[in-house]
Design a protein around this motif. Structure first.
Motif, PDB file in Angstrom:
ATOM      1  N   TYR A  33       0.833  -1.195   0.000  1.00 58.21           N
ATOM      2  CA  TYR A  33       0.000   0.000   0.000  1.00 58.21           C
ATOM      3  C   TYR A  33       0.875   1.255   0.000  1.00 58.21           C
ATOM      4  CZ  TYR A  33      -2.811  -3.677   2.228  1.00 58.21           C
ATOM      5  OH  TYR A  33      -3.431  -4.857   2.532  1.00 58.21           O
ATOM      6  N   TYR A  35       0.317   5.283   1.280  1.00 53.87           N
ATOM      7  CA  TYR A  35      -0.497   6.272   1.954  1.00 53.87           C
ATOM      8  C   TYR A  35       0.221   7.624   1.902  1.00 53.87           C
ATOM      9  CZ  TYR A  35      -3.044   2.448   4.303  1.00 53.87           C
ATOM     10  OH  TYR A  35      -3.800   1.334   4.590  1.00 53.87           O
ATOM     11  N   GLN A  37       0.266  11.133   4.460  1.00 52.81           N
ATOM     12  CA  GLN A  37      -0.166  11.585   5.774  1.00 52.81           C
ATOM     13  C   GLN A  37      -0.031  13.096   5.839  1.00 52.81           C
ATOM     14  OE1 GLN A  37       2.123  10.331   9.293  1.00 52.81           O
ATOM     15  NE2 GLN A  37       0.195  10.063  10.407  1.00 52.81           N
ATOM     16  N   GLY A  40      -3.997  16.743  10.316  1.00 47.31           N
ATOM     17  CA  GLY A  40      -5.437  16.893  10.440  1.00 47.31           C
ATOM     18  C   GLY A  40      -6.251  15.955   9.563  1.00 47.31           C
ATOM     19  N   LEU A  41      -5.599  15.330   8.596  1.00 51.08           N
ATOM     20  CA  LEU A  41      -6.309  14.438   7.676  1.00 51.08           C
ATOM     21  C   LEU A  41      -5.946  12.981   7.901  1.00 51.08           C
ATOM     22  CD1 LEU A  41      -6.031  16.515   4.384  1.00 51.08           C
ATOM     23  CD2 LEU A  41      -7.989  16.337   5.930  1.00 51.08           C
ATOM     24  N   GLY A  42      -4.918  12.724   8.660  1.00 48.78           N
ATOM     25  CA  GLY A  42      -4.519  11.350   8.923  1.00 48.78           C
ATOM     26  C   GLY A  42      -3.897  10.682   7.712  1.00 48.78           C
ATOM     27  N   LEU A  43      -3.929   9.374   7.709  1.00 48.97           N
ATOM     28  CA  LEU A  43      -3.373   8.571   6.622  1.00 48.97           C
ATOM     29  C   LEU A  43      -4.459   8.283   5.594  1.00 48.97           C
ATOM     30  CD1 LEU A  43      -1.389   6.249   8.948  1.00 48.97           C
ATOM     31  CD2 LEU A  43      -0.355   7.275   6.922  1.00 48.97           C
ATOM     32  N   LEU A  45      -5.217   6.457   1.783  1.00 49.69           N
ATOM     33  CA  LEU A  45      -4.699   5.472   0.842  1.00 49.69           C
ATOM     34  C   LEU A  45      -4.643   6.048  -0.562  1.00 49.69           C
ATOM     35  CD1 LEU A  45      -3.866   2.466   0.489  1.00 49.69           C
ATOM     36  CD2 LEU A  45      -6.252   2.031  -0.125  1.00 49.69           C
ATOM     37  N   PHE A  90       3.950   7.112   3.097  1.00 47.53           N
ATOM     38  CA  PHE A  90       4.273   5.859   3.762  1.00 47.53           C
ATOM     39  C   PHE A  90       3.895   4.679   2.882  1.00 47.53           C
ATOM     40  CE2 PHE A  90       5.711   7.141   7.854  1.00 47.53           C
ATOM     41  CZ  PHE A  90       5.057   8.323   8.141  1.00 47.53           C
ATOM     42  N   GLN A 101      -1.189  -4.072   8.905  1.00 44.50           N
ATOM     43  CA  GLN A 101      -0.150  -3.619   7.990  1.00 44.50           C
ATOM     44  C   GLN A 101       1.091  -3.159   8.743  1.00 44.50           C
ATOM     45  OE1 GLN A 101      -1.938  -0.691   5.410  1.00 44.50           O
ATOM     46  NE2 GLN A 101      -3.658  -2.056   4.968  1.00 44.50           N
ATOM     47  N   HIS A 102       2.222  -3.340   8.104  1.00 48.28           N
ATOM     48  CA  HIS A 102       3.513  -2.907   8.642  1.00 48.28           C
ATOM     49  C   HIS A 102       4.013  -1.770   7.761  1.00 48.28           C
ATOM     50  CE1 HIS A 102       3.742  -6.517  11.198  1.00 48.28           C
ATOM     51  NE2 HIS A 102       3.069  -7.062  10.213  1.00 48.28           N
ATOM     52  N   PHE A 103       4.520  -0.727   8.407  1.00 47.32           N
ATOM     53  CA  PHE A 103       4.860   0.502   7.699  1.00 47.32           C
ATOM     54  C   PHE A 103       6.364   0.750   7.640  1.00 47.32           C
ATOM     55  CE2 PHE A 103       0.868   2.803   7.011  1.00 47.32           C
ATOM     56  CZ  PHE A 103      -0.011   1.994   7.706  1.00 47.32           C
ATOM     57  N   GLY A 104       6.775   1.410   6.569  1.00 51.34           N
ATOM     58  CA  GLY A 104       8.113   1.975   6.509  1.00 51.34           C
ATOM     59  C   GLY A 104       8.159   3.290   7.271  1.00 51.34           C
ATOM     60  N   ASP A 105       9.317   3.926   7.265  1.00 51.40           N
ATOM     61  CA  ASP A 105       9.490   5.175   8.010  1.00 51.40           C
ATOM     62  C   ASP A 105       9.202   6.422   7.186  1.00 51.40           C
ATOM     63  OD1 ASP A 105      12.139   4.028  10.213  1.00 51.40           O
ATOM     64  OD2 ASP A 105       9.965   4.174  10.516  1.00 51.40           O
ATOM     65  N   ARG A 108       9.574  12.142   3.164  1.00 49.81           N
ATOM     66  CA  ARG A 108       9.057  13.512   3.317  1.00 49.81           C
ATOM     67  C   ARG A 108       9.316  14.265   2.028  1.00 49.81           C
ATOM     68  NH1 ARG A 108      10.067  10.917   7.380  1.00 49.81           N
ATOM     69  NH2 ARG A 108       8.866  11.148   9.281  1.00 49.81           N
TER      70      ARG A 108
ATOM     71  N   LYS B   2     -16.386  12.150   8.803  1.00 50.63           N
ATOM     72  CA  LYS B   2     -15.392  11.104   8.650  1.00 50.63           C
ATOM     73  C   LYS B   2     -15.958   9.783   9.155  1.00 50.63           C
ATOM     74  CE  LYS B   2     -11.420  14.160   9.331  1.00 50.63           C
ATOM     75  NZ  LYS B   2     -10.244  14.442  10.203  1.00 50.63           N
ATOM     76  N   TYR B  36      -2.247   1.740  16.366  1.00 49.65           N
ATOM     77  CA  TYR B  36      -0.861   1.966  15.973  1.00 49.65           C
ATOM     78  C   TYR B  36      -0.281   3.092  16.824  1.00 49.65           C
ATOM     79  CZ  TYR B  36      -1.342  -0.804  11.673  1.00 49.65           C
ATOM     80  OH  TYR B  36      -1.512  -1.821  10.757  1.00 49.65           O
ATOM     81  N   ARG B  41       8.559  11.452  13.152  1.00 52.74           N
ATOM     82  CA  ARG B  41       9.408  11.161  11.996  1.00 52.74           C
ATOM     83  C   ARG B  41       9.644   9.649  11.793  1.00 52.74           C
ATOM     84  NH1 ARG B  41      11.080  15.860  10.057  1.00 52.74           N
ATOM     85  NH2 ARG B  41      12.596  14.935   8.634  1.00 52.74           N
ATOM     86  N   LYS B  42       8.679   8.868  12.263  1.00 53.21           N
ATOM     87  CA  LYS B  42       8.724   7.420  12.062  1.00 53.21           C
ATOM     88  C   LYS B  42       7.404   6.939  11.482  1.00 53.21           C
ATOM     89  CE  LYS B  42      12.764   6.230  13.774  1.00 53.21           C
ATOM     90  NZ  LYS B  42      13.784   5.506  12.955  1.00 53.21           N
ATOM     91  N   GLY B  43       7.392   5.708  11.000  1.00 51.55           N
ATOM     92  CA  GLY B  43       6.155   5.124  10.507  1.00 51.55           C
ATOM     93  C   GLY B  43       5.318   4.558  11.633  1.00 51.55           C
ATOM     94  N   PRO B  44       4.010   4.380  11.406  1.00 51.27           N
ATOM     95  CA  PRO B  44       3.154   3.759  12.427  1.00 51.27           C
ATOM     96  C   PRO B  44       3.612   2.332  12.735  1.00 51.27           C
ATOM     97  CG  PRO B  44       1.841   4.850  10.730  1.00 51.27           C
ATOM     98  CD  PRO B  44       3.244   4.829  10.237  1.00 51.27           C
ATOM     99  N   LEU B 101      -6.852  -0.154   5.264  1.00 49.27           N
ATOM    100  CA  LEU B 101      -7.314   0.332   6.554  1.00 49.27           C
ATOM    101  C   LEU B 101      -7.905   1.736   6.434  1.00 49.27           C
ATOM    102  CD1 LEU B 101      -4.246  -0.699   8.730  1.00 49.27           C
ATOM    103  CD2 LEU B 101      -6.331  -1.989   8.311  1.00 49.27           C
ATOM    104  N   PHE B 103      -8.140   4.945   8.792  1.00 45.35           N
ATOM    105  CA  PHE B 103      -7.480   5.431   9.984  1.00 45.35           C
ATOM    106  C   PHE B 103      -8.230   6.600  10.606  1.00 45.35           C
ATOM    107  CE2 PHE B 103      -3.335   3.428  10.353  1.00 45.35           C
ATOM    108  CZ  PHE B 103      -3.174   2.816   9.118  1.00 45.35           C
ATOM    109  N   GLY B 104      -8.151   6.702  11.928  1.00 42.15           N
ATOM    110  CA  GLY B 104      -8.442   7.953  12.594  1.00 42.15           C
ATOM    111  C   GLY B 104      -7.277   8.901  12.365  1.00 42.15           C
ATOM    112  N   SER B 105      -7.483  10.166  12.681  1.00 38.28           N
ATOM    113  CA  SER B 105      -6.432  11.159  12.412  1.00 38.28           C
ATOM    114  C   SER B 105      -5.350  11.170  13.484  1.00 38.28           C
ATOM    115  CB  SER B 105      -7.038  12.544  12.246  1.00 38.28           C
ATOM    116  OG  SER B 105      -7.810  12.872  13.370  1.00 38.28           O
TER     117      SER B 105
END
Lengths: 112, 113
Positions: A33, A35, A37, A40-43, A45, A90, A101-105, A108, B2, B36, B41-44, B101, B103-105
């Protein structure tokens, strides 16, 4: 250590330029996937792939394209970057779709 | 509106406090629920994953799901400064085409030493 590698970690890009964000996973997960980020809008897809050779559109696909030539790699391309694409991107993977799901870092990206 | 609502915080608590983080959702088709944790500066990072209504415990963390109220919670006992992060709830349902997924914010938590 197994996981997801994203590159670059950050980038400043002029509007109108083409950019590919790279994502590689070594967990042999079927689903991947992308995403974005935003505060205020979150993640949200952008695109997904349930298995190698297939892709699908997410919530905000316009201006982005993806390919899934093999299990491990899932690059995201911005054909002609615009300032509204400034965000943190992400990549994520899961064993199969609808699983955790597992995420990368993240990457930016700033579009000027 | 939302599909998933989450108070953005910040939520500031003293070290050792019990923290309660919450999300509400509108789509009764959601079946799988996750929490999560995301450091700056990191991923979830996946903390908890649950399917059914009720409680699931893992160390200092307890996830609670109430499907009848469309409400999920994450409790953190004996909170530590290292718990300071943004906490994201996420959920998914099996309808065709919904392969990711929602997500919430996120709620930003600060644990003061």
């Amino acid at each position: 250590i197994a996981g997801i590698t994203q590159a670059p970690t950050s980038q400043i890009l002029a509007a109108g330029r083409r950019m590919t964000l790279r994502c590689t996973q070594d967990m042999r997960h079927n689903a991947m996937y992308w995403y974005r980020q935003d505060l205020g809008l979150g993640l949200r897809l952008i695109h997904y792939s349930n298995t190698a050779g297939t892709t699908g559109k997410g919530e905000v696909p316009d201006g982005y394209s993806v390919s899934r030539a093999n299990t491990d790699d899932f690059p995201l391309t911005l054909a002609s970057a615009v300032p509204s694409q400034t965000s943190v991107y992400f990549c994520a993977s899961s064993e199969v779709s609808n699983q955790p799901q597992h995420f990368g870092d993240g990457t930016r990206l700033s579009i000027l | 509106q939302k599909e998933v609502e989450q108070d953005p915080g910040p939520l500031s608590v003293p070290e050792g406090a019990i923290v309660s983080l919450n999300c509400t959702y509108s789509n009764s088709a959601f079946q799988y629920f996750m929490w999560y944790r995301q450091y700056s500066r990191k991923g979830p990072e996946l903390l908890m994953y649950t399917y059914s209504s009720g409680n699931k415990e893992d160390g200092r963390f307890t996830a609670q799901v109430d499907k009848s109220s469309k409400y999920i919670s994450l409790f953190i006992r004996d909170s530590q400064p290292s718990d300071s992060a943004t906490y994201l709830c996420a959920m998914t349902h099996p309808l065709t085409g919904r392969r990711a997924l929602t997500f919430g914010s996120g709620t930003r938590l600060q644990v003061q030493p």
